[in-house]
Design an enzyme around this catalytic site. Sequence first.
Site, PDB file in Angstrom:
ATOM      1  N   TYR A  79       0.747  11.356  18.882  1.00  0.00           N
ATOM      2  CA  TYR A  79      -0.173  11.257  17.726  1.00  0.00           C
ATOM      3  C   TYR A  79       0.097  12.420  16.767  1.00  0.00           C
ATOM      4  O   TYR A  79       0.157  12.233  15.560  1.00  0.00           O
ATOM      5  CB  TYR A  79      -1.615  11.324  18.232  1.00  0.00           C
ATOM      6  CG  TYR A  79      -2.658  11.126  17.166  1.00  0.00           C
ATOM      7  CD1 TYR A  79      -3.254   9.879  16.978  1.00  0.00           C
ATOM      8  CD2 TYR A  79      -3.066  12.182  16.351  1.00  0.00           C
ATOM      9  CE1 TYR A  79      -4.225   9.695  15.998  1.00  0.00           C
ATOM     10  CE2 TYR A  79      -4.030  12.012  15.375  1.00  0.00           C
ATOM     11  CZ  TYR A  79      -4.608  10.769  15.204  1.00  0.00           C
ATOM     12  OH  TYR A  79      -5.566  10.587  14.236  1.00  0.00           O
ATOM     13  N   PHE A 131       2.943  -0.925 -12.214  1.00  0.00           N
ATOM     14  CA  PHE A 131       3.014  -1.946 -11.174  1.00  0.00           C
ATOM     15  C   PHE A 131       1.565  -2.333 -10.862  1.00  0.00           C
ATOM     16  O   PHE A 131       0.653  -1.542 -11.096  1.00  0.00           O
ATOM     17  CB  PHE A 131       3.772  -1.443  -9.929  1.00  0.00           C
ATOM     18  CG  PHE A 131       3.916  -2.521  -8.905  1.00  0.00           C
ATOM     19  CD1 PHE A 131       4.716  -3.619  -9.169  1.00  0.00           C
ATOM     20  CD2 PHE A 131       3.202  -2.501  -7.720  1.00  0.00           C
ATOM     21  CE1 PHE A 131       4.804  -4.669  -8.262  1.00  0.00           C
ATOM     22  CE2 PHE A 131       3.287  -3.542  -6.814  1.00  0.00           C
ATOM     23  CZ  PHE A 131       4.095  -4.626  -7.088  1.00  0.00           C
ATOM     24  N   THR A 132       1.354  -3.533 -10.330  1.00  0.00           N
ATOM     25  CA  THR A 132      -0.030  -4.035 -10.158  1.00  0.00           C
ATOM     26  C   THR A 132      -0.916  -3.056  -9.374  1.00  0.00           C
ATOM     27  O   THR A 132      -2.020  -2.718  -9.798  1.00  0.00           O
ATOM     28  CB  THR A 132      -0.025  -5.397  -9.423  1.00  0.00           C
ATOM     29  OG1 THR A 132       0.753  -5.263  -8.233  1.00  0.00           O
ATOM     30  CG2 THR A 132       0.553  -6.499 -10.284  1.00  0.00           C
ATOM     31  N   ASP A 222       8.171   7.036  -9.009  1.00  0.00           N
ATOM     32  CA  ASP A 222       8.007   5.954  -8.028  1.00  0.00           C
ATOM     33  C   ASP A 222       9.418   5.499  -7.654  1.00  0.00           C
ATOM     34  O   ASP A 222      10.099   4.834  -8.440  1.00  0.00           O
ATOM     35  CB  ASP A 222       7.192   4.814  -8.640  1.00  0.00           C
ATOM     36  CG  ASP A 222       7.013   3.637  -7.685  1.00  0.00           C
ATOM     37  OD1 ASP A 222       7.801   3.512  -6.718  1.00  0.00           O
ATOM     38  OD2 ASP A 222       6.099   2.823  -7.895  1.00  0.00           O
ATOM     39  N   LYS A 265      11.270  -1.465   0.357  1.00  0.00           N
ATOM     40  CA  LYS A 265      12.311  -2.037  -0.502  1.00  0.00           C
ATOM     41  C   LYS A 265      13.668  -1.386  -0.226  1.00  0.00           C
ATOM     42  O   LYS A 265      14.340  -1.748   0.727  1.00  0.00           O
ATOM     43  CB  LYS A 265      11.875  -1.897  -1.963  1.00  0.00           C
ATOM     44  CG  LYS A 265      10.677  -2.810  -2.267  1.00  0.00           C
ATOM     45  CD  LYS A 265      10.146  -2.629  -3.656  1.00  0.00           C
ATOM     46  CE  LYS A 265       9.019  -3.575  -3.959  1.00  0.00           C
ATOM     47  NZ  LYS A 265       9.445  -4.879  -4.467  1.00  0.00           N
ATOM     48  N   ARG A 388       4.625 -13.560 -11.915  1.00  0.00           N
ATOM     49  CA  ARG A 388       4.499 -12.206 -12.466  1.00  0.00           C
ATOM     50  C   ARG A 388       4.199 -12.388 -13.944  1.00  0.00           C
ATOM     51  O   ARG A 388       5.048 -12.299 -14.803  1.00  0.00           O
ATOM     52  CB  ARG A 388       5.780 -11.388 -12.276  1.00  0.00           C
ATOM     53  CG  ARG A 388       6.161 -11.154 -10.841  1.00  0.00           C
ATOM     54  CD  ARG A 388       5.472  -9.978 -10.155  1.00  0.00           C
ATOM     55  NE  ARG A 388       4.075 -10.120  -9.839  1.00  0.00           N
ATOM     56  CZ  ARG A 388       3.443  -9.355  -8.943  1.00  0.00           C
ATOM     57  NH1 ARG A 388       4.053  -8.419  -8.291  1.00  0.00           N
ATOM     58  NH2 ARG A 388       2.164  -9.519  -8.719  1.00  0.00           N
ATOM     59  N   PHE A 454      -4.222 -12.402  -8.281  1.00  0.00           N
ATOM     60  CA  PHE A 454      -3.057 -13.230  -7.942  1.00  0.00           C
ATOM     61  C   PHE A 454      -2.893 -13.420  -6.444  1.00  0.00           C
ATOM     62  O   PHE A 454      -2.292 -14.383  -5.996  1.00  0.00           O
ATOM     63  CB  PHE A 454      -1.772 -12.632  -8.541  1.00  0.00           C
ATOM     64  CG  PHE A 454      -1.401 -11.269  -8.016  1.00  0.00           C
ATOM     65  CD1 PHE A 454      -1.908 -10.126  -8.597  1.00  0.00           C
ATOM     66  CD2 PHE A 454      -0.534 -11.138  -6.939  1.00  0.00           C
ATOM     67  CE1 PHE A 454      -1.567  -8.866  -8.117  1.00  0.00           C
ATOM     68  CE2 PHE A 454      -0.175  -9.890  -6.454  1.00  0.00           C
ATOM     69  CZ  PHE A 454      -0.706  -8.749  -7.039  1.00  0.00           C
TER      70      PHE A 454
HETATM   71  N1  F0G Z   1       5.607   0.624  -6.652  1.00  0.00           N
HETATM   72  C1  F0G Z   1       6.489  -0.350  -6.895  1.00  0.00           C
HETATM   73  C2  F0G Z   1       7.522  -0.162  -7.960  1.00  0.00           C
HETATM   74  C3  F0G Z   1       6.452  -1.532  -6.153  1.00  0.00           C
HETATM   75  O1  F0G Z   1       7.340  -2.485  -6.404  1.00  0.00           O
HETATM   76  C4  F0G Z   1       5.478  -1.674  -5.139  1.00  0.00           C
HETATM   77  C5  F0G Z   1       5.399  -2.891  -4.349  1.00  0.00           C
HETATM   78  C6  F0G Z   1       4.566  -0.628  -4.916  1.00  0.00           C
HETATM   79  C7  F0G Z   1       4.667   0.514  -5.702  1.00  0.00           C
HETATM   80  C8  F0G Z   1       3.523  -0.727  -3.867  1.00  0.00           C
HETATM   81  O2  F0G Z   1       4.099  -0.564  -2.633  1.00  0.00           O
HETATM   82  O3  F0G Z   1       3.689  -2.767  -1.496  1.00  0.00           O
HETATM   83  O4  F0G Z   1       4.393  -0.751  -0.200  1.00  0.00           O
HETATM   84  O5  F0G Z   1       2.123  -0.888  -1.155  1.00  0.00           O
HETATM   85  N2  F0G Z   1       5.970  -3.975  -4.649  1.00  0.00           N
HETATM   86  C9  F0G Z   1       5.906  -5.189  -3.847  1.00  0.00           C
HETATM   87  C10 F0G Z   1       6.549  -6.329  -4.575  1.00  0.00           C
HETATM   88  C11 F0G Z   1       4.559  -5.522  -3.356  1.00  0.00           C
HETATM   89  O6  F0G Z   1       6.422  -7.472  -4.083  1.00  0.00           O
HETATM   90  O7  F0G Z   1       7.231  -6.146  -5.585  1.00  0.00           O
HETATM   91  P1  F0G Z   1       3.550  -1.294  -1.300  1.00  0.00           P
END
Ligand code: F0G
Length: 481
Positions: A79, A131-132, A222, A265, A388, A454
């Site tokens: 842990y 990003f969302t 990022d 990714k 998107r 979404f």
């Molecule tokens: N920043 C970027 C540029 C991303 O593409 C994502 C996630 C995140 C932050 C958030 O990271 O999912 O590990 O919490 N992109 C995914 C996508 C969800 O489908 O493009 P996460």
Amino acid sequence: MIVQLSSGKTIPVEMHKVRIVQKAFLVPIDERLKAIEAGGYNTFSLRTKHIFLDMLTDSGTNAMSDNQLAAMMVSDDAYAGCESFYKLTDAIKDVLGFDYVLPVHQGRAAEHLLSKVFIKPGDVIPMNYHFTTTRAHFEMAGGTVLEIFTDEALNTQSTNPFKGNLDLQKFKDVIAKYGREKIPFIRMEATTNLLGGQPFSLHNLREVKKIASKHGIPLVFDGSLISENAYFIKQREKGYADKSIQKIITELMSCVDIFYLSGRKSSCVRGGFIATNNKKVFEDIKPWLPLYEGFLTYGGMSTKEIEAMAVGLREMTDTNVAGSAADFVKYFAERFIENGVPVVTPPGGLACHLDAKLFLPHIPQSQYPAGALAAAVYLASGVRSMERGTISTDRDKEGKEVYADLELARLAIPRRVYTMSQIEYAVDRIKWLYGHRDLVKGLKFVEEPPVLRFFFGKLEPLENWGAKLAEVFKKEIGPSF
Ligand code: F0G
């Protein structure tokens, strides 16, 4: 790797061997119709058993390497003080150059912690694009996201190699307007996901850093798609063709104060982290880590994933790994262009993006063309893409619809998972759909969640177009496909 054939044509060639495979299913169109209807015309609601090629995302869906899988077998489950964590910090130091690491369960958790510690109500956060999850977290902390991309960024039919660049003059204007104290940091996203995976140049990042430093504004990077951005710099920026991905990453990192990523990714695992050389930043975030994520040496990640991440970070500096998705995206996009199907150009880092405004010009944004296109692509092919566009953009505080800058259906390429013949299949079916685009109509919400709608929103097709499209497909292509 892109290889030139004797005919002069180029193709992406896999620089890996496939030794473990997973069975795929292609259910006939009638079953696909039932599945998408039951799922409210939202591709997030589909189950794997109803999907042939899952191109929803490249997040957490990549093929891991033999060395990653092997490393998982020797993870240390302690842990506190887990040895796997120290392998990760060594890899982060070697590849990215940072001393302090805060592991988190995935990228959005890093965004949550950064928002909690650095953003106060009334702040503005400039960035090359949102990003969302970034926007949702920054706004929940009371901040406002300011997107200061260049005019070229929204041109989906461009040849500009760096549509992810930040507009430097707009950045200066933002600082003059709001003042340093309202800007906790500037955020640069490597290959702007929602613009179609478009990179920024090293030159641009250096200029952004110069302006930020002059005003004492930290630069947050990022790096979820860092190896792809580095790959594009190698391919597209003058003077970098002979530099290694590692060297380019090192140059990128020399501009960065706070780094975070989704490990799902570029590094082909599941997890994430924040890293910095600023001890104070580290100390400010650290107390919150055990509360929201987990102890400092695992941060909500499984120790197996921590081991695999340490390997994945090193592997992503191999040019063939860094380009494994991008080369396929390029091929995919070129095949669509040859067939007259509108896609975002230049091809980006994580996916081939169909431009729904051009594909379905008869559908107004109020009827969600990108959502309709994602559903139609699934119906015509069994390929799952992701909306998107406006569905991925929540309403404003007054409940008014906010129309997205771009309406895209994203066909993501999970790294090292799909083959050329599968890509060819997708091109063929989507080409067929393009020939029948008039049959596709809009969508309307029947269940609309208040945030990140979404994910769980349910919609219905106007004029029941899904069933009509399925009838034509059965006549022309056959009921068993
Ligand atoms: N920043 C970027 C540029 C991303 O593409 C994502 C996630 C995140 C932050 C958030 O990271 O999912 O590990 O919490 N992109 C995914 C996508 C969800 O489908 O493009 P996460």
